[in-house]
Design a protein around this motif. Sequence first.
Motif, short mmCIF file in Angstrom:
data_model
loop_
_atom_site.label_atom_id
_atom_site.label_comp_id
_atom_site.label_asym_id
_atom_site.label_seq_id
_atom_site.Cartn_x
_atom_site.Cartn_y
_atom_site.Cartn_z
N VAL A 55 -5.39 0.11 -6.00
CA VAL A 55 -6.58 0.96 -5.45
C VAL A 55 -7.63 0.19 -5.03
N ILE A 59 -9.05 0.49 -1.10
CA ILE A 59 -10.53 0.82 -1.03
C ILE A 59 -11.19 -0.44 -0.21
N THR A 287 -7.12 6.48 -0.60
CA THR A 287 -7.20 6.01 -1.72
C THR A 287 -6.21 7.01 -2.61
#
Length: 397
Positions: A55, A59, A287
Amino acid sequence: MNAPTNDHLMNTYARMPVAFERGEGAWLWDDKGHRYLDAVSGLGVTALGHAHPRVAEVICDQARLLMHTANLARIPWQEKLADRLAEISGLDRSFIANSGTEAIECALKIIRLYGHDRGLENPGVIVMENSFHGRTLAALSATGSRKVQAGFEPLVGGFVRVPFNDARAIRKIADAPNEVAAILLEPIQGEAGIVVADDDYLREIRQVCDEQGWLLAVDEIQSGLCRSGNWFAHQHAGIVPDIITSAKALANGFPIGACIAGGIAAGLLTPGRHGSTFGGNPMACRTACAVLDFMEQEELAQRSAKLGDRILDGFRERLNARPEVVEIRGRGLMIGIEMECDVNHLKDRALEKNLLINVTRNKIIRLLPPLIIDETQADQIVHTICELIEEFAPAKA
Ligand code: PLP
């Protein structure tokens, strides 16, 4: 015990006396370097745990490429996310918003359009006692809690409230002349203290909706995305709703919400009727795609079911005989322990034992641990909570 709050923040939260600085997996560290086991996941959000490498990577990468473009242009990551949501839900189309309450607003707007198309002057929605759907005006009006609504009158109209898990109450409305356009419910009521809808009940209300031409909207904002042991909690009953709302775990903490609709409900919003500046931007959608991929690859639904059973069995073994424990319940890693009396202070006591828990409705210990916890961490949650309950309420001789 509430921490002193900053004078420049509105006084909206009763906060615990702790500030977290960093996290990793199911662990959190406060600003003094103390480590805590997180059994709440930021209220059902960080399903993949804190600082999840995949993640974090997407990002950072997307922030360098392109964070935001308005919905004036095509957004490929939004399209990809909508395809993924269609795959896991069985419904056709999504609107991507920024939060759970916005997903609910979108669902309610679709229901109103549907009702008007059917010729209803004041399309109504059957909602449940003790439900929670969010804090915007329509969402709090749908919510079954006077505490959430008090002071914000006039409420948005059109909601008809019935007891949860009671199909007869719904049949009674269906049998009389009515202006109902839809039923909205959580398949597992979260704020109410993890109250699981019976599978038979869900099947029966699907049938009533079909007979009456009502839409069935399920709020999966807390119960969805593998937490209950399935992609969505209603899937345990084998039903397909017309609308699903999702948020919380969808981007593991990056703000996002989704209203997913099928059949006639999927086509009612047209240009100009709904929208959002931030909703569905490349950052949030990429995401969310990464989160869904990870959930699938790591089989988090199965893991949640297995670990949830382990935790429930652990509690039942140690706490069942205790008279002050009213009920131990849950599905997957959505677990509640209802106590006889007010146990609000237990969250502070748990904090002293380096465990983060939540208490809802003053009497129910609510656990929403990250879906990536391991067996040792699951056992630690059981052990620490049992200890707390035993210390708080020694067994009667
Ligand atoms: N619906 C349910 C079932 C929830 O649990 C919540 C939040 O707790 C909401 C809606 C509102 O979501 P949000 O806080 O993202 O607006």
